[in-house]
Design a protein around this motif. Sequence first.
Motif, PDB file in Angstrom:
ATOM      1  N   TRP A  18      17.915  43.230  21.685  1.00 57.86           N
ATOM      2  CA  TRP A  18      18.363  42.440  20.543  1.00 57.86           C
ATOM      3  C   TRP A  18      17.462  41.247  20.262  1.00 57.86           C
ATOM      4  CZ3 TRP A  18      21.940  44.430  17.454  1.00 57.86           C
ATOM      5  CH2 TRP A  18      22.811  45.390  17.969  1.00 57.86           C
ATOM      6  N   ASP A  19      16.349  41.131  20.962  1.00 56.04           N
ATOM      7  CA  ASP A  19      15.606  39.864  20.912  1.00 56.04           C
ATOM      8  C   ASP A  19      15.180  39.450  19.513  1.00 56.04           C
ATOM      9  OD1 ASP A  19      13.751  41.847  20.654  1.00 56.04           O
ATOM     10  OD2 ASP A  19      12.360  41.074  22.151  1.00 56.04           O
ATOM     11  N   ILE A  20      14.724  40.420  18.705  1.00 57.60           N
ATOM     12  CA  ILE A  20      14.232  40.047  17.375  1.00 57.60           C
ATOM     13  C   ILE A  20      15.360  39.496  16.519  1.00 57.60           C
ATOM     14  CG2 ILE A  20      14.494  42.415  16.533  1.00 57.60           C
ATOM     15  CD1 ILE A  20      11.604  40.347  15.403  1.00 57.60           C
ATOM     16  N   TRP A  21      16.563  40.035  16.715  1.00 58.94           N
ATOM     17  CA  TRP A  21      17.719  39.534  15.950  1.00 58.94           C
ATOM     18  C   TRP A  21      18.062  38.111  16.376  1.00 58.94           C
ATOM     19  CZ3 TRP A  21      19.260  42.308  11.907  1.00 58.94           C
ATOM     20  CH2 TRP A  21      18.881  43.660  11.871  1.00 58.94           C
ATOM     21  N   ILE A  22      17.996  37.897  17.697  1.00 57.82           N
ATOM     22  CA  ILE A  22      18.315  36.558  18.189  1.00 57.82           C
ATOM     23  C   ILE A  22      17.272  35.564  17.677  1.00 57.82           C
ATOM     24  CG2 ILE A  22      18.700  35.179  20.259  1.00 57.82           C
ATOM     25  CD1 ILE A  22      19.337  37.761  21.727  1.00 57.82           C
ATOM     26  N   ALA A  23      16.015  35.959  17.749  1.00 57.96           N
ATOM     27  CA  ALA A  23      14.951  35.067  17.268  1.00 57.96           C
ATOM     28  C   ALA A  23      15.127  34.788  15.787  1.00 57.96           C
ATOM     29  CB  ALA A  23      13.586  35.691  17.539  1.00 57.96           C
ATOM     30  N   GLY A  24      15.487  35.828  15.039  1.00 54.41           N
ATOM     31  CA  GLY A  24      15.701  35.654  13.609  1.00 54.41           C
ATOM     32  C   GLY A  24      16.810  34.659  13.330  1.00 54.41           C
ATOM     33  N   GLN A  45      19.528  44.529  27.669  1.00 54.17           N
ATOM     34  CA  GLN A  45      20.182  44.422  26.368  1.00 54.17           C
ATOM     35  C   GLN A  45      19.633  43.232  25.586  1.00 54.17           C
ATOM     36  OE1 GLN A  45      21.768  45.246  29.238  1.00 54.17           O
ATOM     37  NE2 GLN A  45      21.844  47.361  28.504  1.00 54.17           N
ATOM     38  N   ALA A  46      19.305  42.184  26.328  1.00 59.15           N
ATOM     39  CA  ALA A  46      18.697  41.030  25.652  1.00 59.15           C
ATOM     40  C   ALA A  46      17.401  41.458  24.978  1.00 59.15           C
ATOM     41  CB  ALA A  46      18.441  39.907  26.645  1.00 59.15           C
ATOM     42  N   ALA A  47      16.627  42.276  25.676  1.00 60.01           N
ATOM     43  CA  ALA A  47      15.367  42.751  25.100  1.00 60.01           C
ATOM     44  C   ALA A  47      15.629  43.636  23.884  1.00 60.01           C
ATOM     45  CB  ALA A  47      14.567  43.509  26.148  1.00 60.01           C
ATOM     46  N   ALA A  85      15.204  33.802  22.868  1.00 57.87           N
ATOM     47  CA  ALA A  85      14.840  35.124  22.376  1.00 57.87           C
ATOM     48  C   ALA A  85      13.448  35.535  22.832  1.00 57.87           C
ATOM     49  CB  ALA A  85      14.919  35.148  20.857  1.00 57.87           C
ATOM     50  N   ALA A  86      12.589  34.541  23.088  1.00 56.65           N
ATOM     51  CA  ALA A  86      11.230  34.877  23.507  1.00 56.65           C
ATOM     52  C   ALA A  86      11.241  35.604  24.847  1.00 56.65           C
ATOM     53  CB  ALA A  86      10.384  33.615  23.602  1.00 56.65           C
ATOM     54  N   LEU A  87      12.264  35.354  25.666  1.00 55.44           N
ATOM     55  CA  LEU A  87      12.481  36.065  26.923  1.00 55.44           C
ATOM     56  C   LEU A  87      11.352  35.910  27.930  1.00 55.44           C
ATOM     57  CD1 LEU A  87      14.095  39.382  25.653  1.00 55.44           C
ATOM     58  CD2 LEU A  87      15.244  37.406  26.653  1.00 55.44           C
ATOM     59  N   GLY A  88      10.431  35.013  27.665  1.00 51.53           N
ATOM     60  CA  GLY A  88       9.387  34.741  28.654  1.00 51.53           C
ATOM     61  C   GLY A  88       9.715  33.437  29.356  1.00 51.53           C
ATOM     62  N   ASP A  89       9.029  33.157  30.440  1.00 48.00           N
ATOM     63  CA  ASP A  89       9.388  31.938  31.169  1.00 48.00           C
ATOM     64  C   ASP A  89       9.083  30.681  30.355  1.00 48.00           C
ATOM     65  OD1 ASP A  89       6.583  32.489  31.671  1.00 48.00           O
ATOM     66  OD2 ASP A  89       6.652  30.755  32.994  1.00 48.00           O
ATOM     67  N   ASN A 121      25.307  47.400  25.336  1.00 46.55           N
ATOM     68  CA  ASN A 121      24.809  46.655  24.182  1.00 46.55           C
ATOM     69  C   ASN A 121      25.932  45.880  23.513  1.00 46.55           C
ATOM     70  OD1 ASN A 121      22.019  46.924  23.902  1.00 46.55           O
ATOM     71  ND2 ASN A 121      22.269  49.067  23.284  1.00 46.55           N
ATOM     72  N   LEU A 122      27.097  46.500  23.452  1.00 47.02           N
ATOM     73  CA  LEU A 122      28.241  45.843  22.832  1.00 47.02           C
ATOM     74  C   LEU A 122      28.735  44.712  23.726  1.00 47.02           C
ATOM     75  CD1 LEU A 122      30.119  45.859  20.444  1.00 47.02           C
ATOM     76  CD2 LEU A 122      31.559  47.499  21.631  1.00 47.02           C
ATOM     77  N   VAL A 123      28.737  44.974  25.034  1.00 46.26           N
ATOM     78  CA  VAL A 123      29.140  43.933  25.985  1.00 46.26           C
ATOM     79  C   VAL A 123      28.267  42.702  25.798  1.00 46.26           C
ATOM     80  CG1 VAL A 123      29.283  43.333  28.424  1.00 46.26           C
ATOM     81  CG2 VAL A 123      29.953  45.607  27.665  1.00 46.26           C
TER      82      VAL A 123
END
Lengths: 631, 487
Positions: free
Chosen positions: B272-278, B268-270, B317-321, B207-209
């Motif tokens: 943190w996704d809400i933070w990235i979207a925010g 890890q992207a999943a 952040a949506a992580l979908g295609d 997660n830190l990486v």
Amino acid sequence: MGAEQAWLLAAIPGGMFFVIAMIGRWLPRQADWLGILTIATTFALFFVVLVDFLGTGDGLGPITNSMSWTEIGGFQLDMGIFVDPITIVMLGVITAVALMVNIFSVGYMKGEPRYFWYFALLQGFAASMILLVMADNLLLVYVAWELVGVCSFLLIGFYWERRSAIEAAKKAFITTRVGDVGLLIGIILLWREAGTFNISEIIAFAQDGGYGSTYLFVASFAVFLGAIGKSAQVPFHVWLPDAMEGPTPVSALIHAATMVVAGVYLVARLLPVFEIPEGMMLIITIVGLVTALMTGVIAIAQTDIKKVLAYSTVGQLGFMFIALGAGYPDVAMLHLMTHAFFKALLFLGSGSVILATHHNQEMDKLGGMWRKMPITGTTFLIGSLALAGLPPLAGFWSKDEIWVVTEGAWGAWATILFGVAAVLTAFYTTRLFIRTFMGNPQDEHVYEHTHETGPVMWAPLVFLGVLAVVSGFVIFNEVGTALGFPGGFTEFIFLDEPHVYSIHWDFAAASLAAAVIGIFVGAWMYWGGRLDRATAFANWQPGLFDVARNKFYWDDLYQAGVDRGLLGFSYVVSWFDRYAVNDTGVDGSAQTTGYAGFILKHIQTGKVPNYAMGIAIGVIVLTIAGMAARG
Amino acid sequence: MELSLVLFLPAAAGVVALLLPAAQEQLARWVALAGSGAAFVLSLVLFFRFDNAAEGYQFTERHTWVSVGDFNLQYYIGVDGLSMPLVLLTTFLTVASVLVSFNITMRPRLYFASLLVLATSVIGVFVALDFLLFFLMWELELFPMFLLIAIWGSGRKEYAATKFVLYTIFGSALMLVSILVLAFDQGTFDIELLTQAEFQDTIIPLNLVFLLLMAGFAIKLPVVPFHTWLPDAHTNAPTAVSVMLAGVLLKMGGYGMIRMGVGILPEQAANWDIWIAGLGAFSVLYGAFITLRQTDVKRLVAYSSVSHMGLVLLGVAALGDTGLTGATYQMVAHGLITGLLFVLIGLMYDRTHTREISQLGGLARQMPLLATGLVFAGFGSLGLPAMAGFIAEITVFIGAFERFEWLTLLAILGVVLSAGYVLWMLQRVVFGPVRHEWDELTDQRAWWEHTTVAALAAVIVLFGVFPSILMDMINPAMEAVAARVVL
């Protein structure tokens, strides 16, 4: 060519936009003839589509022609057309008025700079507007919706050297864009549950109960925001009066007959969806009524003839929303059509006056114009009486029908309010006509230099004048049938909910009374160019008059909101960004690093004795520490 | 071989330009045009030869470069549906940058050499399939940028150049830590292998990486609050550098997020996704609010870039295609539209020598063509349909809406603000009362001005009307990335 190829109606003017924009400058007469030719072709093709459509004979089901635009994984964007009776009516209105406006503009815009660019934009607008009413999916509607907005922006700001013109253009675009955000959100909400942007499929999905009740309310309300943004209803109405900064033929085409009715069109198109969630129809009705009443009051206090017509347009659009709120898209479309003709006539007539008086549009300097401009005056009178709702002119039939359906849907309170709005309409229309065309000239200098405009300008007035007289008759099933619409105009518009017209003598009488009262009071007050009664009235209720003249302070409220609210907040954010984020955070950390280096550099003196001393102290400390550790 | 040519042709031309004799230094621009033009044509050929249906990377080349123990430093390059459009965008904008620099007279040899080396390093970032090669190219870009801003810039150019370099290096340092952690765990720098790898016991938690990696990219994109280098760099950079900076350098950040961030560490992207979207939605609005207050045309466009790059972040952040495709499309669209904006503002600045909005006005009279261009680009920037930006925005919104309803709704509000700042700028710069102090100035006139503006405008419309050209290429690659994300 058949109705499947109706996309040509958009493609031809669309292509011509580029041609005229790029090479029009160098063509003879800066290509104004090419513009007229283009729209005339489109108008002719409309009849081809109409005949083909009526000839299909299979119950007038919609004709569609669609192709994939692009696919993005799970979802697909389509580009397709959808021709049904609503589209047909819209196409007829758009091409007819656009043709008249193009012809009229040859006279009105003569000698103006950027003449070719004006005609290019008219073509671009026609293409976008035609696309809007033919699009078979909401995303394509949105595309066209924005494109007509840009054409409107560029045409309102056509005289961009004037600050007021470009301010008005900006205001129009941004105000409608606020509504457009709602539209976009609404489209996305509708799409997410239905999985399609296709209008027919969304309607079918909604009717099958696919959407939750609250969800559908939110979605349709969001779409409605877009509709009232474009159609200038309260609270988004503020942009339309300012849009009068554009050339007057543009006001006739875009800001009276076509673009501003896009919202009415969209709600009419999606009415089966709006009917489902509880309360939505009431909201539509209330917005329409409030708009109609308020703009009726405002129009009374305006002295700029185009401003009066602009507020009148907003109010008439309110009438159309009232019809939609009652659940009758056919009635709304009928009023849309008659209004398009008589309001375009009024705007072009005002343009004729403005040109003849060397750009004077203040009533205070007009008066007596009828004697100087008989054709303009007579056609303007026809348009005014149609707007006031006097039988047998077009406006009477459609307005009367709205009143009937309003009573049927909402009962007494809406009926009475509508009646008040009808009286107000007749009153301000009478005031407008008398103060402009009758009585003694207010300004001798202006009057002396006035003369009737040429045939290129009065011919469109006559054409629209005829339509303003006869277009209401399609309401009679005999007339509609004779014109080739199976079952008459009303059945033509909405097959699944045929709505039988019958003459309601009580409403016809009331409608006539409303028009006559309004006209009579207006005539009593202003006849012969007198203003003392009006002044006395204004002095009697100065507060009320100020409210009306200042347009109920909507503009001031919004201006303060933008200046203090939005820009003030932006100022705070910018200040934070500059001083907190950048100067303190970024530069601050750099300075801290630099300062730390500045302090630590004193350790590095470069003198051998200092280092030797350091070594000695180090050795002693380590030795003592080592011994202590050993115990 | 072809891809290597695309990669090194610009730099080779740069070396040639640098070696020109002093008497012939005005030839440097022609050498640069030839080199960048050849690279563009070649990448266009590759673009058309690209097989949308094929999986994995195409036009790959692999050579072992340095071998130390278990570790191989490879020269491994190739493109997929994500990088191919970005490579083409880079070569295209490089030609545009060379063309708008045709009137450079100050040390043209060094100038064009720097510009071309910059192009090679950015292309290198997009085609590198070895993490160290990627990092090398990432760092290589700093050197020419520093020179270009510090020598040919204006205003506080040394400050801006230093800030740009230090900021990026700060991010690179964080990125390097995570590169090494990942590589030591797997024993390879090969991005293709790392993408498929299952990481076992890394020295520091994954997660830190992920966050360290993303920090480096976030600075580049840039994401609020790491964005303040951008307006300074833009404002003080010469026109061509602004074009490259907004057009392609920012996209290195977005590319890295998709290729490395989501690609290598989907889990890890999943997380943190809400933070990235925010942060994405926040950047959209924060950038837009600040843009409303800008009084310098270049600064205004720079802050609007912050806002537009927030949409990239939201799409990622949506992580979908759909969201990832939208993010990529937004990168291309923004590169073209903002590139055009900077070209036009640069050409106007060449004439008026001011970027202060209050001193401009009514330029549509003296410069009708440039004014038309600016209005066009402005409407592109506010997301007008029939232009590339609209397709990008709608795809991001639709992709993100499925996962983050409220954040997407907030981001959509940025649409109104963008109309506000664009129209405000147009009103004050292009329209309004004519100012006679500009009467002596000429309109867009030289062939290289016409070519650049027309080409950019045409491509913006092309990708707005025929989105499939790009969509069909980007989407399969993004489906492959999204397929590895488990939500």
